[in-house]
Design an enzyme around this catalytic site. Sequence first.
Site, PDB file in Angstrom:
ATOM      1  N   LYS A  74       0.833  -1.202   0.000  1.00 54.71           N
ATOM      2  CA  LYS A  74       0.000   0.000   0.000  1.00 54.71           C
ATOM      3  C   LYS A  74       0.871   1.257   0.000  1.00 54.71           C
ATOM      4  O   LYS A  74       1.901   1.309   0.684  1.00 54.71           O
ATOM      5  CB  LYS A  74      -0.900  -0.020   1.237  1.00 54.71           C
ATOM      6  CG  LYS A  74      -1.795   1.206   1.416  1.00 54.71           C
ATOM      7  CD  LYS A  74      -2.603   1.081   2.705  1.00 54.71           C
ATOM      8  CE  LYS A  74      -3.400   2.340   3.007  1.00 54.71           C
ATOM      9  NZ  LYS A  74      -4.159   2.238   4.282  1.00 54.71           N
ATOM     10  N   SER A 150      -8.711   3.648   4.208  1.00 49.84           N
ATOM     11  CA  SER A 150      -7.786   4.153   3.208  1.00 49.84           C
ATOM     12  C   SER A 150      -7.128   3.067   2.357  1.00 49.84           C
ATOM     13  O   SER A 150      -6.454   3.370   1.374  1.00 49.84           O
ATOM     14  CB  SER A 150      -6.697   4.980   3.898  1.00 49.84           C
ATOM     15  OG  SER A 150      -5.933   4.191   4.791  1.00 49.84           O
ATOM     16  N   SER A 174      -9.425   1.523   8.302  1.00 50.09           N
ATOM     17  CA  SER A 174      -8.888   1.493   6.946  1.00 50.09           C
ATOM     18  C   SER A 174      -8.627   0.110   6.382  1.00 50.09           C
ATOM     19  O   SER A 174      -8.327  -0.017   5.196  1.00 50.09           O
ATOM     20  CB  SER A 174      -7.591   2.314   6.879  1.00 50.09           C
ATOM     21  OG  SER A 174      -7.867   3.682   7.039  1.00 50.09           O
TER      22      SER A 174
END
Length: 474
Positions: A74, A150, A174
């Site tokens: 990520k 996220s 997230s």
Amino acid sequence: MGPLELHEYAALDAVGLRDLIRAREVTAAEVEDAARRALSQVGPELGALTRPLFEPALVHDPDGPFAGVPFVIKDSGPFAQGVPFTLGSRSIQGAVAAVDHDLMARFRAAGLVALGQSTAPEFGLSFATESVRHGVTRNPWDPGRGVGGSSGGAAALVASGAVPVAHANDAGGSIRVPASCCGLVGLKPSRGRTPCGPLTGEAAFGQLVEFALTRSVRDTAHLLDAVSAPPVGDKYQAPAPARPFAEALRTAPGRLRVALATAPWSGTPVDPQVAAVTVNAGKVLEWIGHAVTETGPDLDADDIVEAAMLSVVSTGGAVLRGAPRRPDPASLEAVSRAVLAETEAFTALDVLAAMEAQDRVTRSVGRFFLAHDLLVTPTLAALPAPHGTLAYDAPGQSARSWLRRIFAHGPFTAAFNVSGHPAISLPLGQSREGLPVGVQLVAAHGREDLLLQVASQLEQAVPWADRQPPVFVD
């Protein structure tokens, strides 16, 4: 078996691919080739990759427990040595990770084959993965809707079959929010279960936890076994499990005291379809043999917001300290500008007040689990949001008002970042529109084994492996 066809590749979870490689029915190189083709097929369509695929794949141990299994990292900061990162922001140019994050070192040791980098909102500050730098990340179940945030790019790629597992992290939801939006398994481990070094001893005052998104409970359990050794030097360390998490899946947990709550402590309305899926999960747990009562922890929504400010200003502080110069406000999105300004204005007394709020939440949740084994809630209050619903450049946002806005969409997750308790989102239902609906399970600190046991029971009772979104590999 011959060359691995894309539909064969995408149908397998990480353990399934690993077992094929171990049995020499396919080679690791054939799996990597299939993964590259899959990522190239759906990555651009979903807007889920920040950059071209890594050539070659990042170095990994060919003898690790997941040797040859593809995954992505990520774009949430310096994670893999030598790999550029942007945190989804135009303000960050030319930044490259100088060292591996401790979790990345464990991913490498596990044999995971990192092939790319997934999208995230600017500085990870939203439940919508829609940044100015990388654009909108689209949901494979409905490209007009968001993937959550996220860890949104990671969720899109796992849900679409491009990779079976993807790095993700969670400071307010997230991991669990994208899992709910995309029909995945999303475990936020206990505080101190996975490492946060070497650049920090506690991430976001202990509210940020690193792990992954998967499509199956067994992948989550096996991966947690591979990466969750005690983090050397970290401020927090979760108690070691009595046995491997994957081994715990083989036994039932016994009759549990389950609390069911469909109304959030903030009073935010919950979509009736979401509430119905959660209530049905409670009925399934009763059918399995657990004792279910309708109740929940006594929490103050203002305390959760105040405590979550620690995570927000920690993010702002990391940006301000890590940048060679203060980011140009013109290059930032509106909420990011507000967060950096409020970070600089945050005083020691503000920190103390937020820490006291965190203590109140942590104690309340801790007391709750003296009388209950498991808490069941919706993951989100609503279905996956159409793009722009959580508009990132909405004018007049302060950090607190922004938190309240995104917590109205996802009011159930942040409390357990604040308290440090493990929580998992499971894809236990779908809406009339065919959209995934996640249900969150929470347990006492250190009891991921219990969460995974119950998750495995629910996976068998309400299976989801055969569900495929319209945007799927091949």
